[in-house]
Write a protein that holds these residues in place. Structure first.
Motif, mmCIF file in Angstrom:
data_model
loop_
_atom_site.group_PDB
_atom_site.id
_atom_site.type_symbol
_atom_site.label_atom_id
_atom_site.label_comp_id
_atom_site.label_asym_id
_atom_site.label_seq_id
_atom_site.Cartn_x
_atom_site.Cartn_y
_atom_site.Cartn_z
ATOM 1 N N GLU A 65 7.519 14.796 -26.395
ATOM 2 C CA GLU A 65 8.297 13.668 -25.880
ATOM 3 C C GLU A 65 7.410 12.748 -25.040
ATOM 4 O O GLU A 65 7.496 11.520 -25.135
ATOM 5 C CB GLU A 65 9.468 14.177 -25.032
ATOM 6 N N PHE A 66 6.560 13.341 -24.223
ATOM 7 C CA PHE A 66 5.649 12.531 -23.415
ATOM 8 C C PHE A 66 4.604 11.840 -24.297
ATOM 9 O O PHE A 66 4.218 10.703 -24.045
ATOM 10 C CB PHE A 66 4.963 13.400 -22.352
ATOM 11 N N ASP A 67 4.152 12.547 -25.345
ATOM 12 C CA ASP A 67 3.215 11.929 -26.292
ATOM 13 C C ASP A 67 3.875 10.744 -26.988
ATOM 14 O O ASP A 67 3.247 9.696 -27.194
ATOM 15 C CB ASP A 67 2.757 12.955 -27.336
ATOM 16 N N LEU A 68 5.148 10.917 -27.354
ATOM 17 C CA LEU A 68 5.890 9.862 -28.030
ATOM 18 C C LEU A 68 6.086 8.657 -27.114
ATOM 19 O O LEU A 68 6.017 7.505 -27.555
ATOM 20 C CB LEU A 68 7.248 10.395 -28.495
ATOM 21 N N LEU A 69 6.314 8.932 -25.827
ATOM 22 C CA LEU A 69 6.473 7.851 -24.863
ATOM 23 C C LEU A 69 5.195 7.022 -24.771
ATOM 24 O O LEU A 69 5.235 5.787 -24.724
ATOM 25 C CB LEU A 69 6.828 8.437 -23.494
ATOM 26 N N LYS A 70 4.065 7.706 -24.768
ATOM 27 C CA LYS A 70 2.783 6.997 -24.741
ATOM 28 C C LYS A 70 2.596 6.174 -26.009
ATOM 29 O O LYS A 70 2.098 5.047 -25.976
ATOM 30 C CB LYS A 70 1.634 8.005 -24.597
ATOM 31 N N TYR A 71 3.024 6.754 -27.141
ATOM 32 C CA TYR A 71 2.892 6.053 -28.415
ATOM 33 C C TYR A 71 3.729 4.777 -28.419
ATOM 34 O O TYR A 71 3.299 3.731 -28.919
ATOM 35 C CB TYR A 71 3.323 6.965 -29.561
ATOM 36 N N LYS A 72 4.947 4.836 -27.860
ATOM 37 C CA LYS A 72 5.824 3.664 -27.821
ATOM 38 C C LYS A 72 5.208 2.552 -26.988
ATOM 39 O O LYS A 72 5.345 1.363 -27.320
ATOM 40 C CB LYS A 72 7.190 4.055 -27.261
ATOM 41 N N GLU A 73 4.525 2.932 -25.898
ATOM 42 C CA GLU A 73 3.853 1.934 -25.076
ATOM 43 C C GLU A 73 2.712 1.281 -25.858
ATOM 44 O O GLU A 73 2.510 0.062 -25.792
ATOM 45 C CB GLU A 73 3.318 2.592 -23.806
ATOM 46 N N ILE A 74 1.976 2.115 -26.612
ATOM 47 C CA ILE A 74 0.887 1.588 -27.437
ATOM 48 C C ILE A 74 1.450 0.687 -28.529
ATOM 49 O O ILE A 74 0.900 -0.379 -28.831
ATOM 50 C CB ILE A 74 0.080 2.743 -28.059
ATOM 51 N N GLU A 75 2.562 1.107 -29.139
ATOM 52 C CA GLU A 75 3.184 0.326 -30.210
ATOM 53 C C GLU A 75 3.632 -1.043 -29.713
ATOM 54 O O GLU A 75 3.457 -2.058 -30.395
ATOM 55 C CB GLU A 75 4.371 1.098 -30.791
ATOM 56 N N LYS A 76 4.222 -1.085 -28.509
ATOM 57 C CA LYS A 76 4.658 -2.368 -27.949
ATOM 58 C C LYS A 76 3.467 -3.288 -27.698
ATOM 59 O O LYS A 76 3.498 -4.482 -28.021
ATOM 60 C CB LYS A 76 5.410 -2.142 -26.637
ATOM 61 N N HIS A 77 2.406 -2.731 -27.144
ATOM 62 C CA HIS A 77 1.198 -3.510 -26.889
ATOM 63 C C HIS A 77 0.607 -4.010 -28.202
ATOM 64 O O HIS A 77 0.150 -5.163 -28.298
ATOM 65 C CB HIS A 77 0.181 -2.655 -26.134
ATOM 66 N N TYR A 78 0.652 -3.165 -29.222
ATOM 67 C CA TYR A 78 0.126 -3.524 -30.544
ATOM 68 C C TYR A 78 0.908 -4.708 -31.130
ATOM 69 O O TYR A 78 0.321 -5.660 -31.662
ATOM 70 C CB TYR A 78 0.215 -2.308 -31.459
ATOM 71 N N LYS A 79 2.239 -4.675 -31.026
ATOM 72 C CA LYS A 79 3.072 -5.759 -31.553
ATOM 73 C C LYS A 79 2.802 -7.064 -30.800
ATOM 74 O O LYS A 79 2.751 -8.142 -31.403
ATOM 75 C CB LYS A 79 4.543 -5.382 -31.445
ATOM 76 N N ASP A 80 2.647 -6.972 -29.484
ATOM 77 C CA ASP A 80 2.352 -8.169 -28.690
ATOM 78 C C ASP A 80 1.015 -8.778 -29.094
ATOM 79 O O ASP A 80 0.879 -10.010 -29.211
ATOM 80 C CB ASP A 80 2.334 -7.820 -27.194
ATOM 81 N N MET A 81 0.023 -7.930 -29.319
ATOM 82 C CA MET A 81 -1.299 -8.416 -29.699
ATOM 83 C C MET A 81 -1.282 -9.021 -31.102
ATOM 84 O O MET A 81 -1.970 -10.015 -31.376
ATOM 85 C CB MET A 81 -2.322 -7.278 -29.623
ATOM 86 N N LYS A 82 -0.489 -8.442 -32.015
ATOM 87 C CA LYS A 82 -0.366 -8.992 -33.363
ATOM 88 C C LYS A 82 0.265 -10.387 -33.316
ATOM 89 O O LYS A 82 -0.161 -11.299 -34.036
ATOM 90 C CB LYS A 82 0.483 -8.078 -34.244
#
Length: 300
Positions: free
Chosen positions: A216-233
């Protein structure tokens, strides 16, 4: 006599508490008569300091190890040299006395007295074979003389071939995983008894729940990375549009700007509202499987 100032590779000592090493495996498996798993966990977490800092037996082994390795390499035309593999996810580190990349094997060197028990050594080697991804290893057993003479004597050396055992390796990996789970509970309750400590993990529910918590904590980190990735795209698209760039290549990827367009979709909400009877005729009921709902607690 050997030199008591023989130095140990700093890699062996550095961050020892963060990893399980080959010397810890016999303790975790319960085949070390000198230390319990509970004591090892207390040392890893810093609850109690390690009382062992080496003795004349370990110093003798450090003095003989390079001589034995050199002899084996010369006689067998092998190329064993000390090497390390680290698995940061599983918190495992293997420091082998010798790895030969050409022959794809490992070497473990042990100096011993009259009463020899190879089970702890074989357990260590199974972990090393797993981390170095090899199918065999040599267990070099050197019988220590009573006077601790560090002059190498080939007649005291015996080599056993140890084959990789997948079932045993899985048993070791499972035991390591359970050990770290127990350490997490011990960290939260450092005054627990050894009986309480060893009871953790015997219930499969406890093990799986702790694994899910970590994920769950790994997934939370992934969601933060995913949001940053979408913003950068989105920012990348805006810059390519601003400078009228259709394609952009790097050494590893090709980026293509997709122009705005139209996409058709079916408005099911509106259809159900305007044609409820017709929508009812096409309703499909499917069975669902049971599940669990997981919610992270807010930090205090």
């Amino acid at each position: 006599m050997f030199n008591l100032d023989t130095k140990v590779d700093p890699n062996v000592k550095e961050n020892r508490h963060k990893f399980v090493g080959g010397s810890d495996i016999p303790t975790i498996l319960g085949i070390n008569k000198y230390k319990t798993q509970f004591q090892l966990a207390q040392e890893k977490l810093g609850i109690k300091p390690s009382e062992f800092h080496g003795n004349e037996y370990t110093e003798y082994g450090n003095a003989l190890e390079p001589q034995i390795r050199e002899y084996i390499n010369v006689v067998n035309d092998t190329h064993f040299s000390p090497d390390t593999r680290i698995d940061y996810d599983k918190h495992i580190r293997s420091n082998t006395d010798g790895y030969d990349p050409e022959h794809q094997g490992i070497l473990e060197i042990k100096t011993h007295g009259k009463n020899l028990n190879t089970k702890p050594y074989i357990a260590q080697m199974q972990l090393y074979m797993y981390q170095f991804d090899v199918d065999w290893g040599w267990l070099a057993l050197y019988e220590r003389p009573d006077n601790f003479d560090a002059t190498f004597d080939a007649s005291r050396l015996k080599i056993e071939v140890i084959d990789r055992d997948e079932e045993y390796i899985q048993h070791i990996l499972d035991a390591i995983e359970t050990f770290w789970i127990r350490c997490e509970y011990l960290k939260e309750k450092p005054n627990m008894t050894e009986q309480e400590f060893m009871g953790i993990g015997q219930n499969e529910l406890t093990i799986v729940a702790k694994q899910v918590e970590k994920l769950e904590f790994d997934l939370l980190k992934y969601k933060e990375i995913e949001k940053h990735y979408k913003d950068m795209k989105q920012r990348l698209y805006e810059l390519m549009e601003e400078y009228d760039v259709k394609k952009w290549e790097t050494d590893h990827i090709m980026i293509t700007r997709i122009l705005p367009g139209k996409r058709e979709s079916f408005d099911s909400t509106r259809f159900k509202k305007e044609h409820p009877e017709l929508a009812e005729q096409y309703k499909k009921i499917s069975k669902t499987t049971g599940s669990v709902r997981i919610k992270l607690k807010e930090a205090n």
